[in-house]
Write a protein that holds these residues in place. Structure first.
Motif, PDB file in Angstrom:
ATOM      1  N   ARG A 317       0.834  -1.206   0.000  1.00 15.08           N
ATOM      2  CA  ARG A 317       0.000   0.000   0.000  1.00 15.08           C
ATOM      3  C   ARG A 317       0.867   1.254   0.000  1.00 15.08           C
ATOM      4  O   ARG A 317       0.571   2.233  -0.683  1.00 15.08           O
ATOM      5  N   SER A 318       1.944   1.231   0.759  1.00 12.69           N
ATOM      6  CA  SER A 318       2.838   2.385   0.826  1.00 12.69           C
ATOM      7  C   SER A 318       3.500   2.639  -0.521  1.00 12.69           C
ATOM      8  O   SER A 318       3.614   3.784  -0.973  1.00 12.69           O
ATOM      9  N   GLN A 319       3.937   1.579  -1.188  1.00 17.97           N
ATOM     10  CA  GLN A 319       4.556   1.729  -2.496  1.00 17.97           C
ATOM     11  C   GLN A 319       3.546   2.205  -3.542  1.00 17.97           C
ATOM     12  O   GLN A 319       3.894   2.981  -4.435  1.00 17.97           O
ATOM     13  N   CYS A 320       2.302   1.769  -3.417  1.00 17.50           N
ATOM     14  CA  CYS A 320       1.266   2.243  -4.334  1.00 17.50           C
ATOM     15  C   CYS A 320       1.074   3.752  -4.203  1.00 17.50           C
ATOM     16  O   CYS A 320       0.918   4.460  -5.198  1.00 17.50           O
ATOM     17  N   ALA A 321       1.081   4.239  -2.972  1.00 17.99           N
ATOM     18  CA  ALA A 321       0.936   5.680  -2.757  1.00 17.99           C
ATOM     19  C   ALA A 321       2.122   6.441  -3.343  1.00 17.99           C
ATOM     20  O   ALA A 321       1.965   7.534  -3.909  1.00 17.99           O
ATOM     21  N   PHE A 322       3.328   5.859  -3.238  1.00 18.75           N
ATOM     22  CA  PHE A 322       4.507   6.498  -3.824  1.00 18.75           C
ATOM     23  C   PHE A 322       4.362   6.610  -5.342  1.00 18.75           C
ATOM     24  O   PHE A 322       4.624   7.662  -5.932  1.00 18.75           O
ATOM     25  N   LEU A 323       3.947   5.516  -5.996  1.00 13.06           N
ATOM     26  CA  LEU A 323       3.805   5.531  -7.452  1.00 13.06           C
ATOM     27  C   LEU A 323       2.691   6.466  -7.892  1.00 13.06           C
ATOM     28  O   LEU A 323       2.792   7.127  -8.933  1.00 13.06           O
ATOM     29  N   ALA A 324       1.627   6.555  -7.104  1.00 18.14           N
ATOM     30  CA  ALA A 324       0.546   7.489  -7.425  1.00 18.14           C
ATOM     31  C   ALA A 324       1.041   8.926  -7.349  1.00 18.14           C
ATOM     32  O   ALA A 324       0.601   9.784  -8.117  1.00 18.14           O
ATOM     33  N   ALA A 325       1.969   9.194  -6.439  1.00 16.14           N
ATOM     34  CA  ALA A 325       2.537  10.542  -6.329  1.00 16.14           C
ATOM     35  C   ALA A 325       3.317  10.915  -7.586  1.00 16.14           C
ATOM     36  O   ALA A 325       3.351  12.082  -7.993  1.00 16.14           O
ATOM     37  N   LEU A 326       3.949   9.933  -8.253  1.00 21.42           N
ATOM     38  CA  LEU A 326       4.717  10.209  -9.466  1.00 21.42           C
ATOM     39  C   LEU A 326       3.841  10.736 -10.588  1.00 21.42           C
ATOM     40  O   LEU A 326       4.307  11.461 -11.474  1.00 21.42           O
ATOM     41  N   LEU A 327       2.557  10.368 -10.582  1.00 20.13           N
ATOM     42  CA  LEU A 327       1.658  10.803 -11.648  1.00 20.13           C
ATOM     43  C   LEU A 327       1.450  12.314 -11.633  1.00 20.13           C
ATOM     44  O   LEU A 327       0.987  12.886 -12.614  1.00 20.13           O
ATOM     45  N   LYS A 328       1.785  12.963 -10.533  1.00 21.63           N
ATOM     46  CA  LYS A 328       1.715  14.420 -10.456  1.00 21.63           C
ATOM     47  C   LYS A 328       2.744  15.054 -11.378  1.00 21.63           C
ATOM     48  O   LYS A 328       2.574  16.178 -11.844  1.00 21.63           O
ATOM     49  N   GLY A 329       3.810  14.315 -11.658  1.00 16.89           N
ATOM     50  CA  GLY A 329       4.900  14.807 -12.516  1.00 16.89           C
ATOM     51  C   GLY A 329       6.200  14.175 -12.089  1.00 16.89           C
ATOM     52  O   GLY A 329       6.809  14.629 -11.120  1.00 16.89           O
ATOM     53  N   PRO A 330       6.657  13.115 -12.780  1.00 20.51           N
ATOM     54  CA  PRO A 330       7.860  12.403 -12.343  1.00 20.51           C
ATOM     55  C   PRO A 330       9.116  13.260 -12.317  1.00 20.51           C
ATOM     56  O   PRO A 330      10.025  12.988 -11.544  1.00 20.51           O
ATOM     57  N   THR A 331       9.165  14.295 -13.148  1.00 20.72           N
ATOM     58  CA  THR A 331      10.349  15.159 -13.132  1.00 20.72           C
ATOM     59  C   THR A 331      10.585  15.760 -11.757  1.00 20.72           C
ATOM     60  O   THR A 331      11.730  15.913 -11.319  1.00 20.72           O
ATOM     61  N   TYR A 332       9.496  16.060 -11.037  1.00 22.15           N
ATOM     62  CA  TYR A 332       9.602  16.740  -9.745  1.00 22.15           C
ATOM     63  C   TYR A 332       9.297  15.846  -8.545  1.00 22.15           C
ATOM     64  O   TYR A 332       9.438  16.284  -7.407  1.00 22.15           O
ATOM     65  N   TYR A 333       8.909  14.594  -8.789  1.00 19.29           N
ATOM     66  CA  TYR A 333       8.548  13.712  -7.682  1.00 19.29           C
ATOM     67  C   TYR A 333       9.353  12.417  -7.647  1.00 19.29           C
ATOM     68  O   TYR A 333       9.101  11.563  -6.819  1.00 19.29           O
ATOM     69  N   ASP A 334      10.322  12.276  -8.538  1.00 21.80           N
ATOM     70  CA  ASP A 334      11.234  11.142  -8.489  1.00 21.80           C
ATOM     71  C   ASP A 334      12.375  11.501  -7.544  1.00 21.80           C
ATOM     72  O   ASP A 334      13.123  12.452  -7.804  1.00 21.80           O
ATOM     73  N   PRO A 335      12.549  10.771  -6.444  1.00 21.56           N
ATOM     74  CA  PRO A 335      13.599  11.126  -5.470  1.00 21.56           C
ATOM     75  C   PRO A 335      15.006  11.135  -6.055  1.00 21.56           C
ATOM     76  O   PRO A 335      15.902  11.754  -5.482  1.00 21.56           O
ATOM     77  N   ALA A 336      15.218  10.447  -7.168  1.00 24.33           N
ATOM     78  CA  ALA A 336      16.551  10.438  -7.770  1.00 24.33           C
ATOM     79  C   ALA A 336      16.913  11.800  -8.356  1.00 24.33           C
ATOM     80  O   ALA A 336      18.082  12.095  -8.597  1.00 24.33           O
ATOM     81  N   GLY A 337      15.911  12.650  -8.575  1.00 21.36           N
ATOM     82  CA  GLY A 337      16.154  13.987  -9.100  1.00 21.36           C
ATOM     83  C   GLY A 337      16.234  14.025 -10.613  1.00 21.36           C
ATOM     84  O   GLY A 337      16.554  13.023 -11.262  1.00 21.36           O
TER      85      GLY A 337
END
Length: 884
Positions: A317-337
């Motif tokens: 469930r936690s990982q699902c929430a993380f991936l859903a956050a990427l849909l906001k814009g992976p350029t700005y929500y991918d922790p790798a930068g």
């Protein structure tokens, strides 16, 4: 009125004009019309004889009148005819009786009824322009009917998208400057559709809570969202994404890249059809299988593999929430930068944004009853950090950085989005020359193997290089070195990354500003590089108003050199040669720090990479990339003409050229003679100063060394007329990416720009320019006037001669450990190769003399920061201690 004053009655036959016409007809032999044939009242009621009395003719009495009366009668007849047309049967109209009937028939035929009675007949004034209720209602019904037909036709013409079609990938193909293929890379292996039962419920609920809470209740279309998108498009802005999951699914599968009103309406019709024809589970499956999650991953299955190395069905469930956050814009929500795409998308900033949105999504899921209290507490307990980036097919060695640079250029010079680009299908033609790219990589590897031993020497670990080479004639980037390669886990492009201070390689911009604008004392007249400034260590910095710069605690700020050697008042040419800090700090203040900034920006340095305006700004606290520094020095090589660096010449998609990839236009950044004089001074740096390692190139060249506070970076930027190349060397903590000191690296006390970076530069330029001629540089003519610093002594015969442009005698290859005679006085020049001169050669760029770094006294091992601390100034005061 008396009878004898009354005007004689005019005959109704037309008066004197009619009489004349009658006489004319008679004389010409024409036959007069029978009475009544003309329809005139005169034909029915009287004689045409002028002055005849009506009573004598036996008719009824006629009214008096003349031409005016005739005109009024004609006007009345016109109004009657208009009324008769609107209302048959009235007097004078068709079927009517009375005077004027014959005239009305002769003037106009009976009126025909119009299909649209507008302007309205039979109405006068403003009433003619007020539509009738029949017209209004008819038009409304016609509009509604037409709209229904259009919607019906549009609905019938569109088809439901197929997520399998969207999953078909293509390669992006990159080409070298000569047109041969560099690499074909794509994400085909990273796209796989899965059925709804393989997508965790937690993933479905995560996107519903985050993006479309009414997903199971709405029709799939948000009219207000569409209107906002159309309005934004009309204003020239970017179209907004679909407001519902259904609309986003349609947008994901819409293969056309046009941003038009037609496309938006077509998407709307498709969304309506999808909402009526597909189940919610089908729509959710399609949406998650076509969404872009960054790192080239399309679809939930690819995202699960890319970020967590597992199948989608295994996500927590936690990982699902993380991936859903990427849909906001992976350029700005991918922790790798993604700092290569946007400076704001650093790893630290992205991690902070990702954590905040991840926690918010879990909170929304809990609020929407998609998570129980226990499930929420378990999921929120720990942030699910994803695994690092991985190299994609073909992205190895320097190819990965070349493609990264070209991709960044494409995205910044077109309306192509990253998601569209990663779908593939593009042909990218670059400026990179294969032989020069290989030469630069070989030069870095050669010097690394010779000087660095990371397996046995801890101080040699984490050392990195970044380099770039630009053609001064047009700004084309012909080569770059970005790091060890994606396959070795190094995903940051060191050639195009800001964050590494450039040190004394900034000083040429200070000198150029002084020669172009002068100082506050020269009334706008440029000053000569033979002007003298105090080169002693630990000096106060004077403002134009005579006050001095202060630290935060209001104590006096002192600028330091690398060593305390008393240089005294020396020319700016000599100060550049030996990279002494204090003259250029005071010079920049005298010229105006803003003018220095303007010159650097006009030369190609980006504004966002420049530090704040304080005295230390003059000695390189700014952090341009290697590409931008090579391009800025190319401006000197091109006699002041600047061209923005570019890496792509053409982009094709579906066989058509995409717009936005013409060569950048050139501009005159500074007067030609200013640039040529800077070049003349920088030639002397290689011949007699801190850049002597570059003499091994064996051809005319100019350049400048640079090293920064605490020895965290070292640079060499140099050029010929054919190539301008920059080389940066630094140590970086792999965990937090903070710069580390290079003191002790390569077995020496400190690394200077004249040492390893200059060696890499020279090795590369030998290979890159092999077989080419040596055109030299344009001659520099005398410029400006000598304007010495306030307090400089007047010239006397005892003052040493100013160094000329002619190179001095060749220095010994290694400094001696002792000197004969007294130490140089403040007014004497120094050979620059004795141990004392080596310890005082201005800032921290003095290393690299001869073929290997030379020993120096303990004084030279301390940077400006350490020296300042020894003298009670502490870390260079308010403005830091970045050194040359």
């Amino acid at each position: 009125m008396s009878e004898h004053r009354r005007k004689p009655p005019q005959p109704q036959g037309g008066g004197r004009a009619a009489a004349r016409r009658g006489q004319s007809d008679a004389s010409s032999g024409r036959r007069a019309a029978p009475r009544g044939a003309t329809g005139s009242p005169a034909d029915s009621y009287g004689s045409s004889s002028y002055g005849a009395d009506s009573r004598d003719s036996g008719g009824e009495e006629r009214p008096y009148g003349g031409r005016a009366e005739a005109r009024r009668a004609a006007q009345r007849g016109g109004r009657r005819r208009a009324a008769d047309n609107a209302a048959p049967g009235r007097r004078g109209g068709p079927g009517g009786t009375g005077p004027g009937r014959g005239r009305g028939r002769a003037a106009a035929a009976p009126g025909k009824k119009r299909f649209i009675d507008y302007p309205r007949a039979g109405k006068f004034g403003w009433r003619r322009w007020v539509p009738s209720w029949k017209l209004v209602s008819g038009m409304f019904l016609g509009f509604v009917g037409s709209l229904v037909v259009m919607v019906g036709v549009g609905y019938a013409m569109v088809s439901i998208p197929n997520e399998n079609d969207a999953a078909k990938s293509q390669n992006n193909v990159y080409y070298w400057a000569d047109g041969t293929q560099m690499v074909a890379t794509g994400t085909g292996v990273n796209r796989q559709n899965v059925s709804i039962d393989k997508i965790p419920k937690a993933m479905q609920f995560a996107v519903i809570s985050a993006e479309n809470k009414s997903f199971y209740q709405d029709s799939g279309v948000d009219p207000m969202g569409i209107l906002r998108a159309l309005a934004n498009m009309a204003r020239g802005g970017q179209t907004q994404g679909g407001s519902t999951i259904t609309q986003q699914y349609v947008k994901n599968t819409y293969l056309s890249q046009e941003q038009t009103v037609t496309r938006k309406f077509k998407e709307m019709f498709i969304s309506i059809k999808v909402g009526t024809k597909l189940s919610k589970d089908d729509i959710m499956r399609g949406y998650l299988n076509t969404s872009y999650f960054g790192r080239g991953a399309y679809g939930i299955q690819a995202a699960a593999q890319t970020y967590y190395g597992k199948d989608a069905v295994q996500l927590t469930r936690s990982q699902c929430a993380f991936l859903a956050a990427l849909l906001k814009g992976p350029t700005y929500y991918d922790p790798a930068g993604n700092a290569d795409l946007d400076k704001a998308a650093t790893a630290a900033a992205n991690t902070e944004r990702s954590k905040a949105r991840w926690a918010w999504i879990l909170g929304e899921m809990h609020k929407d009853k998609h998570l129980t209290d226990a499930q929420y507490q378990e999921a929120i307990k720990k942030y699910p950090s994803p695994q690092g980036r991985k190299a994609t097919k073909g992205m190895t060695g320097q190819i990965s950085y070349l493609a990264d640079t070209a991709k960044k250029y494409v995205l910044s010079h077109s309306d192509i989005t990253e998601a569209q680009f990663d779908k593939g299908g593009y042909q990218i033609y670059t400026t990179f020359q294969k032989d020069k790219v290989n030469a630069l990589s070989a030069a870095v590897k050669k010097i690394q193997q010779q000087r660095l031993h990371p397996k046995t020497e801890p101080r040699d670990k984490y050392v990195q290089f970044g380099a770039a080479s630009v053609n001064p004639s047009d700004g084309a980037i012909v080569a770059l070195y970005g790091g060890d390669g994606y396959e070795k886990g190094h995903f940051t492009n060191n050639a195009d990354t800001s964050g590494v201070p450039v040190g004394s390689t900034w000083k040429p911009f200070v000198l150029a500003a002084a020669m172009e604008y002068g100082t506050y004392k020269s009334d706008g007249l440029g000053i000569s590089p033979l002007s003298k400034y105090n080169g002693d260590d630990h000096l106060k910095v004077r403002r134009p108003d005579g006050t001095y710069y202060l630290n935060k605690d209001n104590s006096t700020f002192y600028q330091n050199n690398e060593s305390p050697h008393p240089w005294g008042y020396i020319t700016l040419r000599k100060a550049m040669e030996q990279s002494i800090n204090t003259p250029f700090v005071q010079l920049a203040v005298d010229v105006g720090l803003q003018k220095v900034r303007d010159v650097a920006q006009a030369s190609g340095v980006l504004d966002e990479s420049m530090s704040s305006l304080n005295p230390s700004f003059a000695i390189g606290t700014s952090t341009p990339s290697a590409i931008r520094m090579a391009d800025a020095y190319a401006t000197f090589a091109a006699s002041g003409m600047h061209r923005d660096p570019y890496s792509v010449t053409k982009v094709k998609y579906n066989g058509e050229d995409k717009p936005g990839f013409t060569k950048p236009k050139s501009s005159q950044a500074m007067p030609a003679n200013v640039a040529n004089n800077v070049t003349d001074v920088l030639q002397n740096v290689i011949q007699n100063g801190t850049g002597q390692n570059a003499k091994a190139l064996g051809r005319t060249a100019a350049g400048k060394t640079g090293t920064t506070d605490k020895n965290k970076s070292a640079w060499f930027v140099g050029y010929t007329q054919q190539l301008s190349t920059s080389v940066a060397m630094f140590r970086e903590n792999p965990k937090d990416h903070k710069l580390l000191s290079m003191n002790g690296t390569a077995g020496v006390d400190s690394i200077h720009g004249g040492d390893i970076p200059t060696s890499v530069w020279t090795e590369y330029m030998k290979l890159a320019l092999q077989g080419q001629n040596d055109p030299g540089f344009p001659d520099a003519t005398k410029i400006g006037s000598v304007q010495d610093e306030v307090g400089a002594p007047s010239p006397t015969p005892t003052v040493a001669a100013t160094p000329s442009a002619t190179p001095s005698a060749k220095p010994s290859p290694s400094p001696s450990e002792s000197t004969t005679g007294p130490s140089p006085s403040a007014s004497q020049t120094c050979n620059g190769w004795s141990w004392k001169c080596n310890s005082t050669t201005g800032g921290t760029t003095t290393g690299g003399t001869g073929t290997s770094p030379s020993p120096s006294p303990s004084a030279s091992d301390t940077t400006g920061t350490t020296t300042g601390s020894t003298k009670g100034n502490g870390n260079g005061g308010l403005f830091g201690g970045t050194q040359g």
